[in-house]
Design a protein around this motif. Structure first.
Motif, PDB file in Angstrom:
ATOM      1  N   GLY A 226       0.837  -1.235   0.015  1.00  0.00           N
ATOM      2  CA  GLY A 226       0.142  -0.041   0.040  1.00  0.00           C
ATOM      3  C   GLY A 226       0.689   1.124  -0.151  1.00  0.00           C
ATOM      4  N   GLY A 227       2.122   1.036   0.055  1.00  0.00           N
ATOM      5  CA  GLY A 227       2.894   2.366  -0.034  1.00  0.00           C
ATOM      6  C   GLY A 227       2.790   3.117  -1.497  1.00  0.00           C
ATOM      7  N   GLY A 228       3.496   4.254  -1.454  1.00  0.00           N
ATOM      8  CA  GLY A 228       3.575   4.837  -2.801  1.00  0.00           C
ATOM      9  C   GLY A 228       3.792   6.315  -2.671  1.00  0.00           C
ATOM     10  N   LEU A 229       3.336   6.929  -3.738  1.00  0.00           N
ATOM     11  CA  LEU A 229       3.240   8.252  -3.829  1.00  0.00           C
ATOM     12  C   LEU A 229       2.066   8.930  -3.447  1.00  0.00           C
ATOM     13  N   GLY A 230       2.288  10.007  -2.404  1.00  0.00           N
ATOM     14  CA  GLY A 230       0.969  10.699  -1.939  1.00  0.00           C
ATOM     15  C   GLY A 230       1.226  12.192  -1.982  1.00  0.00           C
TER      16      GLY A 230
ATOM     17  N   THR B 101       7.663  -0.746   3.465  1.00  0.00           N
ATOM     18  CA  THR B 101       7.084  -0.252   2.137  1.00  0.00           C
ATOM     19  C   THR B 101       7.326   1.282   2.152  1.00  0.00           C
ATOM     20  N   GLN B 102       7.766   1.808   1.055  1.00  0.00           N
ATOM     21  CA  GLN B 102       8.178   3.235   0.927  1.00  0.00           C
ATOM     22  C   GLN B 102       6.906   3.947   0.668  1.00  0.00           C
ATOM     23  N   VAL B 103       6.713   5.005   1.531  1.00  0.00           N
ATOM     24  CA  VAL B 103       5.731   6.115   1.389  1.00  0.00           C
ATOM     25  C   VAL B 103       6.526   7.444   1.047  1.00  0.00           C
ATOM     26  N   THR B 104       6.200   8.135  -0.074  1.00  0.00           N
ATOM     27  CA  THR B 104       6.658   9.498  -0.407  1.00  0.00           C
ATOM     28  C   THR B 104       5.609  10.420  -0.605  1.00  0.00           C
ATOM     29  N   VAL B 105       5.632  11.406   0.090  1.00  0.00           N
ATOM     30  CA  VAL B 105       4.738  12.415   0.182  1.00  0.00           C
ATOM     31  C   VAL B 105       5.162  13.663  -0.727  1.00  0.00           C
ATOM     32  N   SER B 106       4.799  14.087  -1.749  1.00  0.00           N
ATOM     33  CA  SER B 106       5.206  15.277  -2.348  1.00  0.00           C
ATOM     34  C   SER B 106       4.363  15.740  -3.730  1.00  0.00           C
ATOM     35  N   SER B 107       4.246  16.794  -4.012  1.00  0.00           N
ATOM     36  CA  SER B 107       3.368  17.536  -5.027  1.00  0.00           C
ATOM     37  C   SER B 107       4.105  17.337  -6.211  1.00  0.00           C
TER      38      SER B 107
END
Length: 112
Positions: A8-12, A106-112
């Motif tokens: 469920g990780g990913g880019l948010g 799992t990698q979580v990345t928060v970026s616009s």
């Protein structure tokens, strides 16, 4: 053999949401499940079989941990994501015999 697997990780986006899942196989005698980030030791949220939850101050009011005992699965609902939430998130499971198991992260990345 006990195995722990996150997904469920990913880019948010900032202000957005992601949901992490962690499923445990090989044992149903689970005492506590929790989420950590960056490095094992930085607890984000945890939940016991008695549904008692605990959160790091930095995520209170934004993250929600829950579990589905029938599926041996714990979830982390992450709302109002912030760039500082960017990290590798690990699932930690402690069994009733006090043995501890970790997922691969799992990698979580928060970026616009």
């Amino acid at each position: 053999q006990v195995q722990v697997e996150e997904s469920g990780g990913g880019l948010g986006q900032p202000g957005g949401s992601l949901r992490l899942s962690c499923v445990v196989t090989g044992s149903r005698l689970i005492e506590t499940m929790g989420w950590y980030r960056r490095a094992p030791g930085n607890m984000v949220a945890s939940i016991t079989t008695g549904e008692r939850t605990n959160y790091a101050d930095s995520v209170k009011g934004r993250f929600t941990i829950s579990r589905d005992a029938a599926k041996n699965t714990v979830y982390l609902q992450m709302d109002n994501l912030q760039p500082e939430d960017t990290a590798v998130y690990f699932c930690r499971v402690r069994l009733e015999n006090l043995k501890v198991y970790w997922g691969q992260g799992t990698q979580v990345t928060v970026s616009s």
